[in-house]
Design a protein around this motif. Structure first.
Motif, mmCIF file in Angstrom:
data_model
loop_
_atom_site.group_PDB
_atom_site.id
_atom_site.type_symbol
_atom_site.label_atom_id
_atom_site.label_comp_id
_atom_site.label_asym_id
_atom_site.label_seq_id
_atom_site.Cartn_x
_atom_site.Cartn_y
_atom_site.Cartn_z
ATOM 1 N N SER A 106 0.833 -1.194 0.000
ATOM 2 C CA SER A 106 0.000 0.000 0.000
ATOM 3 C C SER A 106 0.871 1.249 0.000
ATOM 4 O O SER A 106 2.055 1.194 0.352
ATOM 5 N N TRP A 107 0.272 2.375 -0.353
ATOM 6 C CA TRP A 107 1.044 3.617 -0.368
ATOM 7 C C TRP A 107 1.550 3.923 1.037
ATOM 8 O O TRP A 107 2.653 4.447 1.196
ATOM 9 N N ARG A 108 0.781 3.600 2.044
ATOM 10 C CA ARG A 108 1.192 3.858 3.432
ATOM 11 C C ARG A 108 2.459 3.079 3.774
ATOM 12 O O ARG A 108 3.388 3.626 4.349
ATOM 13 N N GLN A 109 2.476 1.823 3.396
ATOM 14 C CA GLN A 109 3.647 0.992 3.678
ATOM 15 C C GLN A 109 4.853 1.454 2.876
ATOM 16 O O GLN A 109 5.966 1.492 3.385
ATOM 17 N N ARG A 110 4.632 1.812 1.629
ATOM 18 C CA ARG A 110 5.740 2.276 0.788
ATOM 19 C C ARG A 110 6.340 3.558 1.341
ATOM 20 O O ARG A 110 7.559 3.711 1.374
ATOM 21 N N LEU A 111 5.488 4.485 1.812
ATOM 22 C CA LEU A 111 6.010 5.710 2.416
ATOM 23 C C LEU A 111 6.695 5.400 3.744
ATOM 24 O O LEU A 111 7.764 5.934 4.027
ATOM 25 N N ALA A 112 6.098 4.541 4.544
ATOM 26 C CA ALA A 112 6.706 4.159 5.826
ATOM 27 C C ALA A 112 8.088 3.548 5.608
ATOM 28 O O ALA A 112 9.000 3.783 6.410
ATOM 29 N N PRO A 126 12.444 6.341 7.156
ATOM 30 C CA PRO A 126 13.701 6.277 7.908
ATOM 31 C C PRO A 126 14.918 6.708 7.087
ATOM 32 O O PRO A 126 15.944 7.089 7.643
ATOM 33 N N LEU A 127 14.799 6.659 5.768
ATOM 34 C CA LEU A 127 15.903 7.045 4.887
ATOM 35 C C LEU A 127 15.943 8.541 4.624
ATOM 36 O O LEU A 127 16.968 9.077 4.201
ATOM 37 N N LEU A 128 14.833 9.217 4.856
ATOM 38 C CA LEU A 128 14.735 10.640 4.555
ATOM 39 C C LEU A 128 15.209 11.473 5.729
ATOM 40 O O LEU A 128 15.039 11.101 6.879
ATOM 41 N N GLY A 129 15.767 12.625 5.405
ATOM 42 C CA GLY A 129 16.246 13.512 6.449
ATOM 43 C C GLY A 129 16.203 14.957 5.994
ATOM 44 O O GLY A 129 15.493 15.321 5.057
ATOM 45 N N ALA A 141 5.960 11.447 13.373
ATOM 46 C CA ALA A 141 6.056 10.353 14.348
ATOM 47 C C ALA A 141 7.476 9.933 14.720
ATOM 48 O O ALA A 141 7.761 9.784 15.902
ATOM 49 N N PRO A 142 8.391 9.733 13.773
ATOM 50 C CA PRO A 142 9.715 9.242 14.166
ATOM 51 C C PRO A 142 10.529 10.254 14.989
ATOM 52 O O PRO A 142 11.398 9.868 15.741
ATOM 53 N N GLY A 143 10.258 11.544 14.818
ATOM 54 C CA GLY A 143 10.934 12.567 15.601
ATOM 55 C C GLY A 143 12.266 13.052 15.057
ATOM 56 O O GLY A 143 12.887 13.925 15.650
ATOM 57 N N HIS A 144 12.706 12.526 13.926
ATOM 58 C CA HIS A 144 13.989 12.987 13.389
ATOM 59 C C HIS A 144 13.847 14.124 12.383
ATOM 60 O O HIS A 144 14.817 14.832 12.124
ATOM 61 N N LEU A 160 11.753 18.720 4.334
ATOM 62 C CA LEU A 160 12.045 18.164 5.646
ATOM 63 C C LEU A 160 13.227 18.894 6.278
ATOM 64 O O LEU A 160 14.217 19.188 5.619
ATOM 65 N N ASP A 161 13.075 19.179 7.548
ATOM 66 C CA ASP A 161 14.116 19.834 8.329
ATOM 67 C C ASP A 161 14.441 18.932 9.509
ATOM 68 O O ASP A 161 13.638 18.077 9.892
ATOM 69 N N CYS A 162 15.576 19.113 10.091
ATOM 70 C CA CYS A 162 15.976 18.310 11.241
ATOM 71 C C CYS A 162 15.116 18.702 12.443
ATOM 72 O O CYS A 162 14.993 19.877 12.769
#
Length: 183
Positions: free
Chosen positions: A30-36, A40-43, A85-88, A165-167
């Motif tokens: 699903s798109w949700r899983q693909r984005l999830a 973690p790779l995005l920053g 959600a991840p906080g990074h 995305l920002d830190c």
């Protein structure tokens, strides 16, 4: 006889050779899983775009497209929650300035959409820029940084929402103080 064997081997091997150079098919998730899987790779300095249906496919190699097949507002709500959600990372939001100038007579449903997106983004800083200016900013970023586009089936103009995305744990003030100490 040897020519036939070589020809048969080529005919059998060609599809396999062609497949080796082909781009791997997209995940069937699903798109949700693909984005999830991507988050973690995005920053810092990566982008996520929740796009209306007319958003173009850009030619930059660092852009990933995910088709949600859903309406923009529910997708945007979920993407914002997933990003935070991840906080990074934390999103810097952009949207087209043109959205504020479209009359209901020009695009049925635009007023209700505008009210709903304003309610959803209330409390967030949203930068409004002319459509072409946003594309120029995105084009500059796509040359160096990864961009994920979540396409929706929204058919209202100028409704895409872009997130740079920002830190989340290191902001501009901390960076400026660090640079000052380093001098």
């Amino acid at each position: 006889m040897t020519g036939r064997v070589i020809k048969a081997a080529f005919v059998l091997a060609f599809p396999l050779l062609a497949a080796c150079g082909a781009k791997a098919p997209e995940s069937n998730g699903s798109w949700r899983q693909r984005l999830a899987d991507q988050l973690p790779l995005l920053g810092h300095r990566n982008w996520i775009i929740v796009a209306d249906q007319a958003f173009p496919e850009l030619k930059s190699p660092g852009i990933t497209y995910i088709n949600s097949g859903e309406r923009l507002l529910p997708v945007l709500k979920e993407v914002l929650a997933m990003v935070k959600a991840p906080g990074h990372v934390t999103p810097i939001l952009y949207r087209d300035k043109e959205l504020g100038f479209i009359a209901e007579a020009q695009s049925t449903g635009i007023g209700a959409f505008r009210d709903s997106v304003n309610a959803l983004l209330a409390g967030s800083m949203v930068r409004e820029m002319l459509h072409d200016s946003i594309f120029a900013k995105l084009d500059a970023a796509a040359g160096l940084f990864r961009v994920v586009v979540v396409k929706t089936d929204e058919k209202l103009p100028y409704t895409s929402v872009l997130m740079e995305l920002d830190c989340a744990y290191w902001n501009g003030e901390k960076e400026a103080a660090l640079r000052q100490v380093m001098q």
